[in-house]
Enzyme design. Structure first.
Site, PDB file in Angstrom:
ATOM      1  N   PHE A 250     -39.293  53.030 -82.060  1.00  0.00           N
ATOM      2  CA  PHE A 250     -38.199  53.946 -82.371  1.00  0.00           C
ATOM      3  C   PHE A 250     -38.559  54.927 -83.481  1.00  0.00           C
ATOM      4  CE2 PHE A 250     -33.778  53.940 -84.561  1.00  0.00           C
ATOM      5  CZ  PHE A 250     -33.432  55.146 -83.978  1.00  0.00           C
TER       6      PHE A 250
ATOM      7  N   TYR B 220     -37.277  37.032 -92.019  1.00  0.00           N
ATOM      8  CA  TYR B 220     -37.701  38.419 -91.846  1.00  0.00           C
ATOM      9  C   TYR B 220     -37.854  39.124 -93.190  1.00  0.00           C
ATOM     10  CZ  TYR B 220     -37.147  43.434 -91.093  1.00  0.00           C
ATOM     11  OH  TYR B 220     -37.299  44.797 -91.152  1.00  0.00           O
TER      12      TYR B 220
END
Length: 351
Positions: free
Chosen positions: A12, A181
């Site tokens: 993206f 994460y």
């Protein structure tokens, strides 16, 4: 500048950046494994600049690095490659650690092994490194509440009582990640900064808030809450609001993010610094859901009181320091950006 190498550059953000920098570099090299969680088709993305030399490969593979670096010596590296799902990182910790941490060390080792040390590395990091961030108690004293426990969430204790959230600022907020994460992204930051200082390489780290806009993956269930909301609204379904729907998020439009990345590539004042990149505005998830439901005349969003471990209560950037140093500021408003994204999704789902 001659050669720019972008890891994860077919995603993206990478696609948007590639179009912005195609006339700045003689050569743009992208390494991306086109993971099926992001890319529905295992083929070159249409949004990727035609000037890009694409290697469909894994950043964890040393042979790939040797092949690429034997041909291309990068002057600048934009390190985007990462696994990004907050919730998924709890159940696939090894995958996140391997890609985000080992993938980074494989890159650094390969640069030494192939005598290909660049002039600069730009790292795309995340607001996830802050965790819950810093709060202010009723007496005006700042504190770090730490991660919300499973017991706390199960009891629907969403907020930290009698306290106010303070927007995240790299110069005033100490990173304390609350997800696997976020932990791996903070590790990336430390790896890049200490390696670059050791070898005299310039570096810049960008802590991105919630990036959204046309081009984001519509098949990845672990990122892109806005695209999920749009699909539900288009099906005339009520959008479920986790917790109480009042969590703050800072949504920053993709073109604003790409411009920030380009700015730190060329701005020497950005060297050795960490910047917060967001809109500077915190909108509630309820606000976003209602905006989308109204556009598609869908049922009113409803609080479902579900939650995800590792999710933070609020996330919003204080970009005041960023604005002082960089020749950059966000230009796309939330309403304009949401409409642009919805228009794009409408077109994609009609094809």
């Amino acid at each position: 500048m001659k050669n720019c190498l972008i890891t994860g550059g077919a995603g993206f953000i990478g696609c948007e950046v590639s179009k912005l920098i195609e006339d700045t570099f003689d050569n743009i090299i992208v390494i991306d494994n086109l993971h099926p969680q992001i890319h529905k088709l295992n083929e070159r993305p249409a949004d990727l600049s035609p000037k890009v030399n694409l290697y469909v490969a894994d950043v964890m593979d040393p042979i790939t690095w040797d092949e690429v670096l034997s041909k291309w010596k990068p002057d600048l590296i934009l390190h985007l490659a990462a696994e990004t799902g907050t919730g998924q990182s709890l159940t696939e910790s090894s995958r996140h650690a391997n890609v985000n941490v080992v993938g980074t060390t494989q890159m650094l080792d390969a640069l030494i092994r192939n005598d290909a040390i660049p002039s600069k590395i730009v790292l795309s990091s995340s607001r996830a490194v802050y965790g819950e961030g810093k709060w202010l108690d009723k007496d005006g004293i700042s504190f770090y509440p730490g991660q919300r426990s499973n017991e706390q969430l199960a009891n629907k204790e969403w907020d930290f009582k009698e306290s106010v959230f303070l927007p995240m600022n790299t110069n005033h907020t100490t990173p304390q990640p609350t997800s696997i994460y976020g932990t791996t992204k903070l590790a990336q930051e430390h790896l890049i900064s200490c390696w670059c200082k050791s070898y005299g390489v310039n570096y810049t780290i960008l802590r991105l808030q919630n990036v959204y806009g046309p081009g984001q993956s519509l098949i990845n269930s672990y990122t892109g809450i806005v695209s999920l909301f749009v699909r539900l609204a288009k099906q005339n379904k009520s959008i479920p609001l986790y917790e109480d729907g009042m969590m703050l998020r800072d949504f920053v439009f993709i073109t604003d993010v790409a411009r920030a990345i380009y700015e730190v590539m060329i701005n020497e004042n950005a060297n050795g610094k960490v910047f917060d990149i967001g809109s500077g505005y915190g909108s509630t998830i309820k606000e976003i859901a209602e905006l989308i439901a109204k556009r598609y005349e869908a049922p009113t969003p409803e609080v479902c009181e579900k939650y995800r471990n590792g999710d933070v209560r609020h996330a919003q950037a204080d970009i005041s320091d960023t604005l002082q140093v960089l020749n950059w500021c966000p230009e796309v408003s939330l309403e304009e950006g949401m409409n642009l994204l919805c228009d794009w999704i409408d077109g994609q789902l009609e094809e």
